[in-house]
Design a protein around this motif. Structure first.
Motif, PDB file in Angstrom:
ATOM      1  N   ASP A  19       0.662  -1.130  -0.033  1.00  0.00           N
ATOM      2  CA  ASP A  19      -0.087  -0.108   0.043  1.00  0.00           C
ATOM      3  C   ASP A  19       0.884   1.257   0.124  1.00  0.00           C
ATOM      4  O   ASP A  19       2.114   1.038   0.167  1.00  0.00           O
ATOM      5  CB  ASP A  19      -1.063  -0.174   1.101  1.00  0.00           C
ATOM      6  CG  ASP A  19      -0.139  -0.021   2.573  1.00  0.00           C
ATOM      7  OD1 ASP A  19       1.097   0.428   2.637  1.00  0.00           O
ATOM      8  OD2 ASP A  19      -0.850  -0.651   3.685  1.00  0.00           O
ATOM      9  N   THR A  65       0.150   5.175  -6.753  1.00  0.00           N
ATOM     10  CA  THR A  65      -1.131   6.176  -7.023  1.00  0.00           C
ATOM     11  C   THR A  65      -2.256   5.454  -7.940  1.00  0.00           C
ATOM     12  O   THR A  65      -3.353   5.601  -7.828  1.00  0.00           O
ATOM     13  CB  THR A  65      -0.837   7.463  -7.671  1.00  0.00           C
ATOM     14  OG1 THR A  65       0.152   8.182  -6.716  1.00  0.00           O
ATOM     15  CG2 THR A  65      -1.971   8.397  -7.662  1.00  0.00           C
ATOM     16  N   ILE A  97      -4.184   3.152  -6.274  1.00  0.00           N
ATOM     17  CA  ILE A  97      -5.297   3.525  -5.342  1.00  0.00           C
ATOM     18  C   ILE A  97      -6.363   3.712  -6.332  1.00  0.00           C
ATOM     19  O   ILE A  97      -7.721   3.541  -5.974  1.00  0.00           O
ATOM     20  CB  ILE A  97      -4.989   4.999  -4.837  1.00  0.00           C
ATOM     21  CG1 ILE A  97      -3.978   4.701  -3.663  1.00  0.00           C
ATOM     22  CG2 ILE A  97      -6.132   5.758  -4.310  1.00  0.00           C
ATOM     23  CD1 ILE A  97      -3.205   5.967  -3.056  1.00  0.00           C
TER      24      ILE A  97
END
Length: 297
Positions: A235, A259, A262
């Motif tokens: 993460d 990113t 995400i």
């Protein structure tokens, strides 16, 4: 006769009224139980949502703390280099400095400036996702034209001896409904990483309409080189705990990869990067409304 009727009516009342009272009580009891269960499930639902929001807020604060601890060093390194190179140019007498030296220092300044710009872009991408759930704007686009535009853009930073080939099982008329801004970020990040790692041969860009019998858009980028799979299997918080990961000169562009992860998670999709025997396959999938998949095929 009338007396018998009155007696029968009286007996019916004596029998029916208690039965009606029991039915009424059962209905009231069922309604109360249903109301109580509704309150319980609503409470549990909002309690879980509150817990998730609290965890997200705590993680966001931790992320900021880790980030601020590392960001000053990351910014100072290229800035100090730019200042040092420019100071050499300013302090050196014009009669003593050779054109080749000027070109060399200018090259260093350009490189460090580009690193800063790349890093600031990653910061902007990260800040736009700080709230946890990106805001998407979906429009319908022709997928063949979209992929061709990504290929043209990627060719600008691909080595001369490397080519990019597009493959698909879909029709050239196929249209998908997606957010073009985030799709561009996903594609250019993966293609730029492929371009940096691939020194010869081909970068194969494949796109299709499903993964494991689930409908959506699937994109696979295959090339010879290292894909840094650990950056998308962890993460963002874990990634940013490593100070070197924040370096704007990081050739793997790790923050951008995280990113992208995400974004894919927010789209309820999947993303993975796998490297075996020097060959990397980067894949992402997310649900996507599509039409004209096989028109004209």
């Amino acid at each position: 006769m009338l007396g018998r009727f009155r007696i029968s009516l009286y007996l019916c009342k004596q029998i029916l009224l208690p039965a009606m009272d029991i039915v009424f009580l059962i209905i009231i009891l069922v309604l109360l139980i249903g109301f109580g269960l509704s309150i319980y499930f609503m409470y549990s639902h909002y309690e879980q949502r509150l817990e998730k929001e609290l965890n997200r807020a705590q993680k966001s604060e931790q992320l900021k703390s880790v980030f601020l601890d590392n960001v000053s060093h990351t910014l100072r390194t290229p800035l100090n280099a730019i200042l040092s190179y420019s100071k050499l140019l300013l302090d050196e007498h014009e009669d003593n400095i050779q054109p080749a030296q000027v070109k060399e220092l200018a090259t260093y300044i350009n490189k460090d400036t580009q690193q800063l710009l790349d890093y600031l872009k990653q910061l902007l991408d990260l800040s736009s996702l700080e709230g946890g759930m990106p805001s998407f704007t979906f429009i319908e686009v022709n997928l063949a034209e979209l992929m061709a535009s990504y290929r043209r853009e990627a060719m600008n930073f691909t080595k001369p001896e490397v080519s990019i080939r597009i493959r698909t099982t879909l029709s050239v008329h196929c249209k998908g409904t997606l957010d073009t801004n985030f799709m561009h970020q996903l594609m250019i990040t993966l293609l730029s990483n492929a371009a940096k790692e691939c020194t010869q041969g081909e970068i194969i860009l494949f796109y299709g309409d499903e993964i494991r019998n689930r409908k959506g858009i699937r994109v696979t980028i295959t090339y010879m080189g290292n894909g840094q799979s650990q950056l998308v299997r962890g993460d963002l918080f874990t990634f940013l705990q490593n100070q070197s990961s924040l370096s704007s000169g990081n050739e793997t562009n790790g923050m951008s990869l995280s990113t992208c992860k995400i974004i894919i998670d927010a789209l309820a999709g999947e993303m993975d990067v796998d490297t075996q025997n020097g060959k990397t396959t980067a894949t992402f999938w997310f649900p996507c409304k599509m039409r004209d998949r096989h028109k004209g095929i």
